[in-house]
Scaffold this motif. Structure first.
Motif, PDB file in Angstrom:
ATOM      1  N   ASP A  64       0.770  -1.114   0.147  1.00 24.02           N
ATOM      2  CA  ASP A  64       0.276   0.204   0.007  1.00 24.02           C
ATOM      3  C   ASP A  64       0.945   1.239  -0.019  1.00 24.02           C
ATOM      4  OD1 ASP A  64      -2.008  -1.457   0.092  1.00 24.02           O
ATOM      5  OD2 ASP A  64      -2.736  -1.463   2.406  1.00 24.02           O
ATOM      6  N   TYR A 120      11.324 -11.328  -9.132  1.00 25.65           N
ATOM      7  CA  TYR A 120      10.930 -10.007  -9.909  1.00 25.65           C
ATOM      8  C   TYR A 120      12.030  -9.010  -9.655  1.00 25.65           C
ATOM      9  CZ  TYR A 120       8.549  -5.947 -11.788  1.00 25.65           C
ATOM     10  OH  TYR A 120       8.421  -4.760 -12.385  1.00 25.65           O
ATOM     11  N   TYR A 121      12.481  -8.340 -10.514  1.00 29.26           N
ATOM     12  CA  TYR A 121      13.300  -7.194 -10.390  1.00 29.26           C
ATOM     13  C   TYR A 121      12.563  -5.896 -10.536  1.00 29.26           C
ATOM     14  CZ  TYR A 121      17.049 -10.423 -10.707  1.00 29.26           C
ATOM     15  OH  TYR A 121      18.140 -11.339 -10.342  1.00 29.26           O
ATOM     16  N   PRO A 122      12.645  -5.085  -9.507  1.00 31.90           N
ATOM     17  CA  PRO A 122      11.674  -3.832  -9.656  1.00 31.90           C
ATOM     18  C   PRO A 122      12.189  -2.880 -10.403  1.00 31.90           C
ATOM     19  CG  PRO A 122      12.876  -3.639  -7.629  1.00 31.90           C
ATOM     20  CD  PRO A 122      13.078  -5.081  -8.393  1.00 31.90           C
ATOM     21  N   SER A 123      11.459  -1.807 -10.947  1.00 30.54           N
ATOM     22  CA  SER A 123      11.883  -0.668 -11.951  1.00 30.54           C
ATOM     23  C   SER A 123      12.747   0.030 -11.027  1.00 30.54           C
ATOM     24  CB  SER A 123      10.737   0.123 -12.367  1.00 30.54           C
ATOM     25  OG  SER A 123       9.882   0.937 -11.488  1.00 30.54           O
ATOM     26  N   ALA A 145       6.474 -11.602  -4.864  1.00 25.17           N
ATOM     27  CA  ALA A 145       7.594 -11.818  -6.172  1.00 25.17           C
ATOM     28  C   ALA A 145       9.130 -11.191  -5.786  1.00 25.17           C
ATOM     29  CB  ALA A 145       7.009 -11.334  -7.247  1.00 25.17           C
ATOM     30  N   LEU A 187      10.404   2.282  -8.606  1.00 27.23           N
ATOM     31  CA  LEU A 187       9.876   1.294  -7.398  1.00 27.23           C
ATOM     32  C   LEU A 187      10.972   1.019  -6.329  1.00 27.23           C
ATOM     33  CD1 LEU A 187       7.565  -0.354  -5.953  1.00 27.23           C
ATOM     34  CD2 LEU A 187       8.017  -2.119  -7.442  1.00 27.23           C
ATOM     35  N   GLN A 226       1.017  -9.485  -4.176  1.00 28.54           N
ATOM     36  CA  GLN A 226       1.739 -10.450  -4.847  1.00 28.54           C
ATOM     37  C   GLN A 226       2.940  -9.968  -5.690  1.00 28.54           C
ATOM     38  OE1 GLN A 226      -0.529 -11.488  -8.349  1.00 28.54           O
ATOM     39  NE2 GLN A 226       0.344 -13.555  -8.468  1.00 28.54           N
ATOM     40  N   THR A 227       3.010  -8.637  -5.735  1.00 32.43           N
ATOM     41  CA  THR A 227       4.452  -8.037  -6.267  1.00 32.43           C
ATOM     42  C   THR A 227       5.525  -8.300  -5.121  1.00 32.43           C
ATOM     43  OG1 THR A 227       3.215  -6.765  -8.034  1.00 32.43           O
ATOM     44  CG2 THR A 227       5.378  -6.162  -7.454  1.00 32.43           C
ATOM     45  N   GLY A 268       2.410   1.570  -3.362  1.00 35.09           N
ATOM     46  CA  GLY A 268       1.487   1.501  -4.635  1.00 35.09           C
ATOM     47  C   GLY A 268       1.685   0.246  -5.492  1.00 35.09           C
ATOM     48  N   ILE A 269       1.696  -1.034  -4.793  1.00 32.81           N
ATOM     49  CA  ILE A 269       1.980  -2.034  -5.694  1.00 32.81           C
ATOM     50  C   ILE A 269       0.928  -3.002  -5.028  1.00 32.81           C
ATOM     51  CG2 ILE A 269       4.403  -1.668  -6.558  1.00 32.81           C
ATOM     52  CD1 ILE A 269       5.325  -3.627  -4.391  1.00 32.81           C
ATOM     53  N   THR A 270       0.964  -4.230  -5.629  1.00 32.62           N
ATOM     54  CA  THR A 270       0.172  -5.303  -4.908  1.00 32.62           C
ATOM     55  C   THR A 270       0.909  -6.018  -4.188  1.00 32.62           C
ATOM     56  OG1 THR A 270       0.368  -6.914  -6.881  1.00 32.62           O
ATOM     57  CG2 THR A 270      -1.503  -5.435  -7.055  1.00 32.62           C
TER      58      THR A 270
END
Lengths: 160, 70
Positions: free
Chosen positions: B27, B44-47, B38, B50, B34-35, B30-32
């Motif tokens: 929250d 998963y590699y974030p931007s 990950a 992020l 699930q992310t 600003g992601i879910t």
């Protein structure tokens, strides 16, 4: 399972359930394309029903009253799925064009056209509609690939 | 070119921040959830944006949250 994955599953299943019988019918009876309206209404009802059930069953949505945001991971999965779906659609449309070029003359001959004069060929409406239905089938297939790719993307994340 | 292996300390930093939940972290940036899962599992590699958001949330320099394994 996240809201967006459930949504992709629902769309995939709804498209399969609605458009498989639709395409089976119209490819056998090309003039029965009026049932497209029934198919679209059924699709809307199924997806609306799913979203209501999903919203009621999801604690997060119940508490906040909004669906979870689409973040960069969701967007990446969707973009990858769109790439695969676009490729499938392009291949299907190109294949359709090649078949159309070949079969238009064949259908014209069967309809009584003169083989030596392509400009005078007539294509029967049922044949033309069949061709249109196949084109629509490729669009449905591309949509199935899109949602299936999204599901695979989320499943890969969940299970490595 | 070989893919860089990027590790992160998000899980550890969450616990150090009053045992922040995955949903709370999601929250805040600003992601879910699930992310977040990950990210913590290294799937998963974030931007860059992020990654900075997460580092700013924990008030740490980026390199203390994300490290490249060599």
């Amino acid at each position: 399972m996240s809201f967006h994955e459930k949504s992709a599953w629902a769309s995939l299943l709804a498209i399969g359930v609605v458009f498989t019988p639709y395409l089976v019918v119209v490819l056998r009876q090309p003039l029965a394309f009026g049932i497209l309206i029934v198919a679209v209404i059924a699709l809307v009802l199924i997806l609306t029903g799913f979203h209501i059930v999903n919203a009621i069953s999801s604690k997060l949505i119940r508490e906040r009253g909004v669906t979870p945001p689409i973040d960069e991971l969701d967007r990446m999965i969707e973009l990858r799925a769109a790439k695969y779906a676009g490729f499938v659609l392009a291949c299907a449309v190109l294949t359709w064009c090649l078949f159309a070029l070949v079969f238009v003359s064949a259908w014209g001959v069967s309809a009584g056209g003169e083989p030596s004069n392509l400009a005078e060929f007539r294509v029967p409406v049922t044949q033309a509609l069949t061709a249109v239905h196949w084109l629509f089938a490729s669009f449905v297939l591309a949509n199935c690939v899109y949602y299936a790719s999204i599901v695979v993307g989320y499943r890969k994340l969940a299970h490595g | 070119m070989d893919k860089l292996l990027i590790q992160n300390r998000i899980r550890q930093l969450r616990f150090e921040a009053n045992e922040m939940t995955q949903q709370a972290l999601a929250d805040h940036v600003g992601i879910t959830r699930q992310t977040v899962i990950a990210l913590e599992q290294g799937k998963y590699y974030p931007s860059l944006e992020l990654a900075f958001r997460i580092a700013l949330l924990f008030a740490k320099p980026l390199e203390q949250v994300f490290q490249v394994e060599v």
